[in-house]
Every structure is written in structure tokens, then in C-alpha cells.
Design a protein around this motif. Structure first.
Motif, mmCIF file in Angstrom:
data_model
loop_
_atom_site.group_PDB
_atom_site.id
_atom_site.type_symbol
_atom_site.label_atom_id
_atom_site.label_comp_id
_atom_site.label_asym_id
_atom_site.label_seq_id
_atom_site.Cartn_x
_atom_site.Cartn_y
_atom_site.Cartn_z
ATOM 1 N N GLY A 8 -17.787 15.089 3.788
ATOM 2 C CA GLY A 8 -17.933 13.684 3.430
ATOM 3 C C GLY A 8 -19.383 13.282 3.276
ATOM 4 O O GLY A 8 -19.720 12.442 2.434
ATOM 5 N N VAL A 14 -18.838 6.479 3.203
ATOM 6 C CA VAL A 14 -17.422 6.085 3.201
ATOM 7 C C VAL A 14 -16.542 7.333 3.255
ATOM 8 O O VAL A 14 -15.538 7.366 3.974
ATOM 9 C CB VAL A 14 -17.102 5.231 1.953
ATOM 10 C CG1 VAL A 14 -15.607 4.958 1.855
ATOM 11 C CG2 VAL A 14 -17.879 3.926 1.976
ATOM 12 N N HIS A 15 -16.943 8.372 2.530
ATOM 13 C CA HIS A 15 -16.173 9.614 2.540
ATOM 14 C C HIS A 15 -16.253 10.324 3.889
ATOM 15 O O HIS A 15 -15.331 11.051 4.257
ATOM 16 C CB HIS A 15 -16.610 10.526 1.394
ATOM 17 C CG HIS A 15 -16.064 10.089 0.083
ATOM 18 N ND1 HIS A 15 -16.652 9.098 -0.660
ATOM 19 C CD2 HIS A 15 -14.964 10.480 -0.603
ATOM 20 C CE1 HIS A 15 -15.950 8.910 -1.757
ATOM 21 N NE2 HIS A 15 -14.913 9.729 -1.744
ATOM 22 N N ILE A 18 -13.445 8.650 5.694
ATOM 23 C CA ILE A 18 -12.150 9.048 5.139
ATOM 24 C C ILE A 18 -11.812 10.482 5.523
ATOM 25 O O ILE A 18 -10.713 10.765 6.008
ATOM 26 C CB ILE A 18 -12.141 8.865 3.613
ATOM 27 C CG1 ILE A 18 -12.198 7.377 3.263
ATOM 28 C CG2 ILE A 18 -10.918 9.519 2.987
ATOM 29 C CD1 ILE A 18 -12.473 7.092 1.805
ATOM 30 N N PHE A 19 -12.729 11.405 5.315
ATOM 31 C CA PHE A 19 -12.476 12.813 5.632
ATOM 32 C C PHE A 19 -12.282 13.026 7.133
ATOM 33 O O PHE A 19 -11.462 13.839 7.555
ATOM 34 C CB PHE A 19 -13.590 13.707 5.099
ATOM 35 C CG PHE A 19 -13.636 13.808 3.594
ATOM 36 C CD1 PHE A 19 -12.682 13.211 2.791
ATOM 37 C CD2 PHE A 19 -14.653 14.495 2.977
ATOM 38 C CE1 PHE A 19 -12.726 13.306 1.410
ATOM 39 C CE2 PHE A 19 -14.725 14.604 1.595
ATOM 40 C CZ PHE A 19 -13.751 14.000 0.811
ATOM 41 N N THR A 21 -11.038 10.802 9.229
ATOM 42 C CA THR A 21 -9.715 10.271 9.555
ATOM 43 C C THR A 21 -8.620 11.231 9.118
ATOM 44 O O THR A 21 -7.661 11.473 9.860
ATOM 45 C CB THR A 21 -9.522 8.900 8.887
ATOM 46 O OG1 THR A 21 -10.594 8.044 9.274
ATOM 47 C CG2 THR A 21 -8.215 8.271 9.294
ATOM 48 N N ILE A 22 -8.748 11.785 7.936
ATOM 49 C CA ILE A 22 -7.765 12.758 7.452
ATOM 50 C C ILE A 22 -7.733 13.975 8.367
ATOM 51 O O ILE A 22 -6.653 14.482 8.718
ATOM 52 C CB ILE A 22 -8.064 13.158 5.994
ATOM 53 C CG1 ILE A 22 -7.811 11.971 5.061
ATOM 54 C CG2 ILE A 22 -7.219 14.356 5.570
ATOM 55 C CD1 ILE A 22 -8.301 12.185 3.650
ATOM 56 N N ILE A 63 -4.118 5.836 4.919
ATOM 57 C CA ILE A 63 -5.436 6.424 4.643
ATOM 58 C C ILE A 63 -5.637 6.587 3.143
ATOM 59 O O ILE A 63 -6.656 6.174 2.589
ATOM 60 C CB ILE A 63 -5.585 7.787 5.359
ATOM 61 C CG1 ILE A 63 -5.652 7.597 6.858
ATOM 62 C CG2 ILE A 63 -6.824 8.525 4.852
ATOM 63 C CD1 ILE A 63 -5.450 8.882 7.642
ATOM 64 N N PHE A 64 -4.665 7.192 2.481
ATOM 65 C CA PHE A 64 -4.823 7.443 1.053
ATOM 66 C C PHE A 64 -4.760 6.164 0.227
ATOM 67 O O PHE A 64 -5.444 6.049 -0.784
ATOM 68 C CB PHE A 64 -3.802 8.478 0.571
ATOM 69 C CG PHE A 64 -4.185 9.872 0.944
ATOM 70 C CD1 PHE A 64 -5.183 10.542 0.247
ATOM 71 C CD2 PHE A 64 -3.589 10.511 2.010
ATOM 72 C CE1 PHE A 64 -5.564 11.823 0.599
ATOM 73 C CE2 PHE A 64 -3.958 11.789 2.378
ATOM 74 C CZ PHE A 64 -4.947 12.453 1.661
ATOM 75 N N TRP A 67 -8.175 4.688 0.576
ATOM 76 C CA TRP A 67 -9.119 5.526 -0.150
ATOM 77 C C TRP A 67 -9.028 5.291 -1.662
ATOM 78 O O TRP A 67 -10.029 5.176 -2.358
ATOM 79 C CB TRP A 67 -8.854 6.986 0.171
ATOM 80 C CG TRP A 67 -9.826 7.969 -0.411
ATOM 81 C CD1 TRP A 67 -11.021 7.714 -1.008
ATOM 82 C CD2 TRP A 67 -9.678 9.378 -0.429
ATOM 83 N NE1 TRP A 67 -11.634 8.882 -1.398
ATOM 84 C CE2 TRP A 67 -10.824 9.923 -1.052
ATOM 85 C CE3 TRP A 67 -8.705 10.248 0.015
ATOM 86 C CZ2 TRP A 67 -11.007 11.283 -1.233
ATOM 87 C CZ3 TRP A 67 -8.895 11.598 -0.165
ATOM 88 C CH2 TRP A 67 -10.032 12.109 -0.772
ATOM 89 N N LEU A 68 -7.794 5.176 -2.172
ATOM 90 C CA LEU A 68 -7.595 5.027 -3.611
ATOM 91 C C LEU A 68 -7.642 3.572 -4.073
ATOM 92 O O LEU A 68 -7.542 3.296 -5.264
ATOM 93 C CB LEU A 68 -6.269 5.672 -4.014
ATOM 94 C CG LEU A 68 -6.183 7.180 -3.730
ATOM 95 C CD1 LEU A 68 -4.786 7.696 -4.002
ATOM 96 C CD2 LEU A 68 -7.220 7.942 -4.536
ATOM 97 N N THR A 74 -1.435 -0.667 0.662
ATOM 98 C CA THR A 74 -1.975 -0.633 2.025
ATOM 99 C C THR A 74 -1.317 -1.712 2.879
ATOM 100 O O THR A 74 -0.878 -1.438 3.994
ATOM 101 C CB THR A 74 -3.501 -0.839 2.015
ATOM 102 O OG1 THR A 74 -4.095 0.164 1.201
ATOM 103 C CG2 THR A 74 -4.074 -0.767 3.414
#
Length: 108
Positions: A8, A14-15, A18-19, A21-22, A63-64, A67-68, A74
């Protein structure tokens, strides 16, 4: 988890979130479920899956969708998650509420 943070970091802060959390949802929690709940506490696979699969699935969807950038998706998944918690955990919520009321009553 460290690899997710590093990956990330090459893209944006931000990534990183996200990464991370994933990685927690897809790697860390399943390991904790297996070694913590199944091996250490002896919970059956059925009990673990019944409790955790809906939560992990809805968390992954959230999460996705964040992200998207699917805002309505959401919001819908958060409402579905909340509904799931209220239905599946209603006895725990009642017990917790009762416990808090008892503690507040005795502290006065």
C-alpha cells in the motif's frame, strides 16, 4: 500484514489502510479463529463458521465498496451488518444491557 502495508505504501496512504484492512480480514482473523477459538478454546467448526462467516463476508463487502467508491452499497452493507448483529446477538445485547443497569443501580 507487513507485506500489505508495504504494498500500500507504494501507491498511497489510503491504500496502506485498505491493504492492511484486507490483510487483517483475510489472513489474521482466520488464523486467530483457527488457533484461538478452535485449537485453544475447543469451539466446533460449525459454531465458529456460523458466528464469523457472515461478519467476515459483510466486512469484506464493506471494505471493497469503500475502496471502489460505491457509497450506497457501503451504506446498504453497513445496515445489513447492523441488522445481522441485532438479530444474531440480541440475547448478548440484552444481557449486556441488564448487566450495565445492575452496575449503575448498585453504584448509586
Amino acid at each position: 500484514i507487513i507485506l500489505a502495508i508495504a504494498a500500500g505504501a507504494f501507491i498511497s496512504y489510503v491504500h496502506v489502510l485498505i491493504f492492511y484492512t484486507i490483510a487483517i480480514v483475510c489472513v489474521d482473523i482466520p488464523i486467530v479463529l483457527y488457533y484461538g477459538f478452535k485449537k485453544s478454546f475447543g469451539y466446533s467448526t460449525k459454531v465458529i463458521l456460523n458466528f464469523w462467516v457472515p461478519k467476515l463476508g459483510l466486512s469484506t463487502v464493506m471494505i471493497f465498496s469503500v475502496w471502489l467508491g460505491f457509497q450506497w452499497f457501503t451504506i446498504g452493507s453497513v445496515l445489513l451488518y447492523l441488522t445481522h448483529l441485532l438479530i444474531k446477538q440480541r440475547d448478548d445485547i440484552r444481557k449486556t444491557y441488564s448487566f450495565i443497569l445492575k452496575k449503575m443501580h448498585f453504584s448509586n
